[in-house]
Design a protein around this motif. Structure first.
Motif, mmCIF file in Angstrom:
data_model
loop_
_atom_site.group_PDB
_atom_site.id
_atom_site.type_symbol
_atom_site.label_atom_id
_atom_site.label_comp_id
_atom_site.label_asym_id
_atom_site.label_seq_id
_atom_site.Cartn_x
_atom_site.Cartn_y
_atom_site.Cartn_z
ATOM 1 N N MET A 1 0.847 -1.197 0.000
ATOM 2 C CA MET A 1 0.000 0.000 0.000
ATOM 3 C C MET A 1 0.881 1.246 0.000
ATOM 4 O O MET A 1 1.827 1.340 0.760
ATOM 5 C CB MET A 1 -0.898 -0.017 1.240
ATOM 6 N N LYS A 2 0.549 2.171 -0.867
ATOM 7 C CA LYS A 2 1.362 3.375 -0.998
ATOM 8 C C LYS A 2 0.817 4.514 -0.130
ATOM 9 O O LYS A 2 -0.370 4.567 0.169
ATOM 10 C CB LYS A 2 1.423 3.808 -2.469
ATOM 11 N N VAL A 3 1.733 5.415 0.249
ATOM 12 C CA VAL A 3 1.399 6.505 1.166
ATOM 13 C C VAL A 3 1.830 7.840 0.571
ATOM 14 O O VAL A 3 2.954 7.982 0.075
ATOM 15 C CB VAL A 3 2.127 6.334 2.517
ATOM 16 N N LYS A 4 0.926 8.820 0.658
ATOM 17 C CA LYS A 4 1.256 10.196 0.290
ATOM 18 C C LYS A 4 1.106 11.080 1.527
ATOM 19 O O LYS A 4 0.070 11.050 2.193
ATOM 20 C CB LYS A 4 0.325 10.689 -0.823
ATOM 21 N N ILE A 5 2.149 11.840 1.812
ATOM 22 C CA ILE A 5 2.095 12.835 2.883
ATOM 23 C C ILE A 5 1.926 14.182 2.204
ATOM 24 O O ILE A 5 2.788 14.620 1.445
ATOM 25 C CB ILE A 5 3.372 12.824 3.745
ATOM 26 N N CYS A 6 0.812 14.849 2.465
ATOM 27 C CA CYS A 6 0.506 16.104 1.778
ATOM 28 C C CYS A 6 0.726 17.296 2.703
ATOM 29 O O CYS A 6 0.774 17.168 3.919
ATOM 30 C CB CYS A 6 -0.929 16.084 1.265
ATOM 31 N N GLY A 7 0.859 18.472 2.068
ATOM 32 C CA GLY A 7 1.062 19.687 2.840
ATOM 33 C C GLY A 7 2.474 19.844 3.349
ATOM 34 O O GLY A 7 2.710 20.397 4.427
ATOM 35 N N ILE A 8 3.451 19.382 2.560
ATOM 36 C CA ILE A 8 4.857 19.507 2.935
ATOM 37 C C ILE A 8 5.304 20.961 2.760
ATOM 38 O O ILE A 8 5.067 21.572 1.712
ATOM 39 C CB ILE A 8 5.736 18.580 2.067
ATOM 40 N N GLN B 1 11.004 7.287 6.138
ATOM 41 C CA GLN B 1 10.068 6.366 6.791
ATOM 42 C C GLN B 1 9.303 5.503 5.791
ATOM 43 O O GLN B 1 8.633 4.556 6.184
ATOM 44 C CB GLN B 1 9.076 7.151 7.653
ATOM 45 N N GLY B 2 9.376 5.848 4.490
ATOM 46 C CA GLY B 2 8.736 5.001 3.490
ATOM 47 C C GLY B 2 7.636 5.641 2.682
ATOM 48 O O GLY B 2 6.905 4.943 1.958
ATOM 49 N N ALA B 3 7.486 6.968 2.781
ATOM 50 C CA ALA B 3 6.469 7.643 1.964
ATOM 51 C C ALA B 3 6.785 7.452 0.483
ATOM 52 O O ALA B 3 7.946 7.474 0.070
ATOM 53 C CB ALA B 3 6.418 9.126 2.295
ATOM 54 N N ASP B 4 5.744 7.254 -0.310
ATOM 55 C CA ASP B 4 5.896 7.065 -1.759
ATOM 56 C C ASP B 4 5.645 8.348 -2.538
ATOM 57 O O ASP B 4 6.064 8.477 -3.690
ATOM 58 C CB ASP B 4 4.896 5.999 -2.237
ATOM 59 N N ALA B 5 4.945 9.293 -1.925
ATOM 60 C CA ALA B 5 4.574 10.540 -2.593
ATOM 61 C C ALA B 5 4.512 11.660 -1.562
ATOM 62 O O ALA B 5 4.140 11.438 -0.410
ATOM 63 C CB ALA B 5 3.224 10.395 -3.287
ATOM 64 N N LEU B 6 4.877 12.863 -2.003
ATOM 65 C CA LEU B 6 4.762 14.051 -1.156
ATOM 66 C C LEU B 6 3.945 15.094 -1.903
ATOM 67 O O LEU B 6 4.076 15.243 -3.119
ATOM 68 C CB LEU B 6 6.145 14.619 -0.823
#
Length: 202
Positions: free
Chosen positions: A1-8, A20-25
């Motif tokens: 499962m992929k993870v996007k952390i938004c609002g960088i 930590q393994g985020a796939d998208a920012l």
């Protein structure tokens, strides 16, 4: 499962999320408390590995402005959170993530109007078009015809509920912003906990 952390908004958070393994920012160029300018976004993106998706978030922006920003800062994907039409989405030269606000079952009919790289299912609109921390009823997604779409699930996710959300919606990726913040700022410990929870899902 992929993870996007938004609002960088800063380099430290971006690099920690990637580690930590985020796939998208996600970088917000629309009105938001997490809005970044081009120079800041470029300085962060220049430090990121090539494999990371660098997503720019826009709301009802002119095509020329979107394309110019994307090219100058090094985005790989465009996320559209406004009333952009299917034709507008298809006119862009970057892969598009079309965000749709979901409140009721009827709203899922919007999904099939768009032939984008990804469809982002977000919670109801709040003060801003995204990042409001409100979820929709994930059970509805299981009843909608979404199997042919690459779905990104957003809205109200945090480390305590993301596993349940994944089990109900079966998205391609999950997207979090306010759910990994403390007092409106990205919290590196919460980012770590969120990504660990997602990556543990089989």
């Amino acid at each position: 499962m992929k993870v996007k952390i938004c609002g960088i908004t800063d380099r430290e958070t971006a690099l920690a999320a990637v580690e930590q393994g985020a796939d998208a920012l996600g970088f917000v160029f629309a009105d938001s408390k997490r809005k970044v300018d081009r120079d800041t976004a470029k300085s962060i993106i220049d430090q990121l590995p090539a494999k990371i998706m660098k997503v720019g978030v826009f709301v009802n922006e002119m095509k020329e402005q979107i394309e110019s920003t994307a090219a100058s800062v090094g985005l790989t994907h465009i996320q559209l959170h406004g009333e952009e039409s299917p034709a507008f989405c298809n006119s862009l030269s970057f892969p598009v993530i079309k965000a749709l606000s979901i409140e009721k079952m009827e709203d899922f009919k919007q999904v099939n109007r768009f032939d984008c790289s990804f469809i982002l299912l977000d919670g109801p609109k709040g003060k801003y078009r995204g990042g409001n921390g409100t979820a929709f009823d994930w059970m509805m997604a299981g009843q909608a015809e979404l199997s042919s779409k690459k779905i990104i699930l957003a809205g109200g996710l945090d480390e305590t509920n993301v596993v349940s959300a994944i089990e109900q919606v079966h998205p391609y990726m999950v997207d979090v912003s306010s759910g990994v913040e403390t007092n409106g700022k990205k919290d590196l410990a919460k980012i770590k906990q969120f990504i660990e929870a997602v990556k543990a899902v089989k």
